[in-house]
Scaffold this motif. Sequence first.
Motif, mmCIF file in Angstrom:
data_model
loop_
_atom_site.group_PDB
_atom_site.id
_atom_site.type_symbol
_atom_site.label_atom_id
_atom_site.label_comp_id
_atom_site.label_asym_id
_atom_site.label_seq_id
_atom_site.Cartn_x
_atom_site.Cartn_y
_atom_site.Cartn_z
ATOM 1 N N ALA A 1 44.225 39.036 26.122
ATOM 2 C CA ALA A 1 43.121 37.927 25.583
ATOM 3 C C ALA A 1 41.966 37.875 26.445
ATOM 4 N N PRO A 2 41.308 39.115 26.656
ATOM 5 C CA PRO A 2 40.061 39.212 27.601
ATOM 6 C C PRO A 2 39.062 38.134 27.089
ATOM 7 N N GLN A 3 39.020 37.428 26.157
ATOM 8 C CA GLN A 3 37.925 36.560 25.765
ATOM 9 C C GLN A 3 38.471 35.121 26.244
ATOM 10 N N LEU A 4 39.411 35.030 26.864
ATOM 11 C CA LEU A 4 40.067 33.556 27.193
ATOM 12 C C LEU A 4 39.779 33.699 28.621
ATOM 13 N N LEU A 5 39.606 32.387 29.209
ATOM 14 C CA LEU A 5 39.486 32.091 30.616
ATOM 15 C C LEU A 5 40.792 31.755 31.391
ATOM 16 N N PRO A 6 41.363 32.512 32.366
ATOM 17 C CA PRO A 6 42.433 32.236 32.867
ATOM 18 C C PRO A 6 42.204 31.257 34.005
ATOM 19 N N TYR A 7 42.634 30.097 34.103
ATOM 20 C CA TYR A 7 42.143 28.880 34.979
ATOM 21 C C TYR A 7 43.420 28.697 35.976
ATOM 22 N N VAL A 8 42.820 28.566 37.327
ATOM 23 C CA VAL A 8 43.764 28.247 38.341
ATOM 24 C C VAL A 8 42.827 27.147 39.228
ATOM 25 N N ASN A 9 43.637 25.998 39.640
ATOM 26 C CA ASN A 9 42.894 25.147 40.614
ATOM 27 C C ASN A 9 43.434 25.079 41.895
ATOM 28 N N LEU A 10 42.704 25.464 42.908
ATOM 29 C CA LEU A 10 43.388 25.555 44.222
ATOM 30 C C LEU A 10 43.574 24.282 45.064
ATOM 31 N N LEU A 11 44.379 24.318 46.262
ATOM 32 C CA LEU A 11 44.503 23.173 46.900
ATOM 33 C C LEU A 11 43.403 22.903 47.780
ATOM 34 N N PRO A 12 43.158 21.832 48.464
ATOM 35 C CA PRO A 12 42.157 21.592 49.151
ATOM 36 C C PRO A 12 42.706 22.090 50.761
ATOM 37 N N SER A 13 41.775 22.617 51.271
ATOM 38 C CA SER A 13 42.229 23.480 52.608
ATOM 39 C C SER A 13 41.235 23.855 53.349
ATOM 40 N N ASP A 14 41.498 23.873 54.606
ATOM 41 C CA ASP A 14 40.488 24.267 55.912
ATOM 42 C C ASP A 14 40.688 25.475 56.436
ATOM 43 N N ASP A 15 41.600 26.144 55.696
ATOM 44 C CA ASP A 15 42.002 27.765 56.234
ATOM 45 C C ASP A 15 41.063 28.859 55.239
ATOM 46 N N PRO A 16 40.163 29.413 55.762
ATOM 47 C CA PRO A 16 39.518 30.432 55.068
ATOM 48 C C PRO A 16 40.223 31.370 54.364
ATOM 49 N N THR A 17 41.395 31.925 55.037
ATOM 50 C CA THR A 17 42.375 32.962 54.682
ATOM 51 C C THR A 17 42.985 32.670 53.199
ATOM 52 N N TYR A 18 43.045 31.268 53.099
ATOM 53 C CA TYR A 18 43.947 31.010 51.853
ATOM 54 C C TYR A 18 42.905 31.352 50.434
ATOM 55 N N TYR A 19 41.585 31.014 50.685
ATOM 56 C CA TYR A 19 40.601 31.147 49.613
ATOM 57 C C TYR A 19 40.336 32.751 49.479
ATOM 58 N N ARG A 20 40.323 33.352 50.779
ATOM 59 C CA ARG A 20 40.013 34.876 50.624
ATOM 60 C C ARG A 20 41.048 35.576 49.974
ATOM 61 N N ASN A 21 42.193 35.190 50.360
ATOM 62 C CA ASN A 21 43.455 35.787 49.744
ATOM 63 C C ASN A 21 43.579 35.746 48.366
ATOM 64 N N PHE A 22 43.185 34.245 47.867
ATOM 65 C CA PHE A 22 43.260 34.292 46.518
ATOM 66 C C PHE A 22 42.152 35.060 45.802
ATOM 67 N N VAL A 23 40.822 35.198 46.263
ATOM 68 C CA VAL A 23 40.072 36.475 45.843
ATOM 69 C C VAL A 23 40.774 37.876 45.691
ATOM 70 N N ASP A 24 41.009 38.240 46.722
ATOM 71 C CA ASP A 24 41.493 39.688 47.084
ATOM 72 C C ASP A 24 42.901 39.775 46.129
ATOM 73 N N VAL A 25 43.719 38.951 46.105
ATOM 74 C CA VAL A 25 44.992 39.324 45.468
ATOM 75 C C VAL A 25 44.882 38.855 44.100
ATOM 76 N N VAL A 26 44.676 37.710 43.703
ATOM 77 C CA VAL A 26 44.336 37.261 42.293
ATOM 78 C C VAL A 26 43.319 37.772 41.438
ATOM 79 N N LYS A 27 42.407 38.070 41.988
ATOM 80 C CA LYS A 27 41.038 38.620 41.473
ATOM 81 C C LYS A 27 40.743 37.572 40.357
ATOM 82 N N PRO A 28 40.649 36.333 40.614
ATOM 83 C CA PRO A 28 40.028 35.190 39.685
ATOM 84 C C PRO A 28 38.876 35.375 38.839
ATOM 85 N N SER A 29 38.570 34.511 37.991
ATOM 86 C CA SER A 29 37.322 34.547 37.170
ATOM 87 C C SER A 29 36.441 33.390 37.898
ATOM 88 N N LEU A 30 36.926 32.511 38.471
ATOM 89 C CA LEU A 30 36.320 31.540 39.269
ATOM 90 C C LEU A 30 37.145 30.976 40.554
#
Length: 479
Positions: A216-245
């Motif tokens: 279903a490429p027309q649908l938004l796959p949504y994930v909400n992340l934890l609050p964090s002061d660790d940049p690696t957490y968010y960078r890894n999310f981008v690199d591994v999950v390849k999110p739409s937001l």
Amino acid sequence: MQSPHQILGPSRRTLLLGAGATAVAATAAASTSAGTASATSTGTASAASAASAGGAAASGASAGAAPAAVPSPDTLPLTGGPEFPIGLFWPPHPYASTAARFAEIKNAGFDFVISGNYAGDGNIFQYQLGLARDAGLKMLISDDIQIRNMSRWFSISDTPTDFLSVTPAEAQALYIRARDAYGPYSSLAGFNFYDEPGAGWFATLAKALAISRDLAPQLLPYVNLLPSDDPTYYRNFVDVVKPSLISFDRYPLLSEGREDANYFHNWAIVRDAALYGDVPAWVFIQTLAYNNHREPTPAELLWQINISLAYGAKGIQYFTYWTPEAARGEGFGPALITVDGQRTSRYYAAQQINTNWLHPVGRELKPLVSETVEHANETPLPNGAVGFTPTPLVSGVSGDAVVVGTFRSRDAASGDRWLLVANRSHSARAKAVVAVNPQTVGSVGVFQPGRQTYVPQRVGPVQVPLAPGAATLLKLTAK
């Protein structure tokens, strides 16, 4: 924090594809034309429909197929299009889900609803999707049986003997059930795959989102992340999950008038990760008091929104809309709507902010790229904040403390810049002076949200008076 959107789920694999699942029947929904599905057509997925859904040949999906391309956010619901998305979490509970209540949401300037507040049954989801469609709203569905079984309660593994896992083919079957059950509703924007995952869950989320994009490429796959002061957490999310937001929650308004000392630090990290992945950044804002957090004033609602806009937010979500009941713990105070359905002052404040400010200014900012975000006239700087540095267009910002977000066009050839000047204070008025360089700036415009236009100003020092929590958008056209 432990929030209403952290709901305990099943822990046994035997609950996955059984006839007792609360999924609606794919066959019933699939036979209903898109956008006109009956709000009451529902049922339990049969073993036959499950087997059909799992067939790779019928669905066009294959467990061994190459991952689907990541759609551009510009092509997806909510992230695409000109409108700035404004959403809410913890909507009316099932017994309060009526046409009048969903119209109330729309009238407050909201665009989408994230399901919750004890809506967990396929019948309820279809009913709410029908209400959302009729009200002109979109929904992100938190389906605990289909979607969460492939993204949260169980991992996706090619090894069938892995503990608490589903195979890719089983995950595809689960997704197809949800897609075919809810897809006929034009109000379906996508699915809420996971709220606040740890980094250890990213590999399974990557597989789950790839399945979503394939089926279903027309649908938004949504994930909400934890609050964090660790940049690696968010960078890894981008690199591994390849999110739409990238969406995250961090609630800065603490008890006794205090602010979360790392709020700006977290925002700076998320902004960096969103720019790195070239995806929109969304955030939740705090609407209510709970353990160690205070009840926001209308100005503090506005302040959270404008600080987020200055840091590059492309979507705002309210936590919460309906008030969680006392039995959930955490001492939740009244949100926009009380437990018994009464509007609070924050409902009317949100209505005014969303309608008269956030939607108009959001249309201006949504297509732009966040270039810098700087704090001017603030000493000491908060953790993670960067002080203002002069540019060829702006030689200085004087006066009271403000947060200045600078934005550029996606057209690299354009020298124009947009400045969102936000009051650093949510309790006091501020006045800043933006020194515009007449040698490099051809014209200055001050955005008027009511007219959705820029009023020309003299090229030179621009006076920016700001109410508590307020902001002003300037456009600098380069010579």
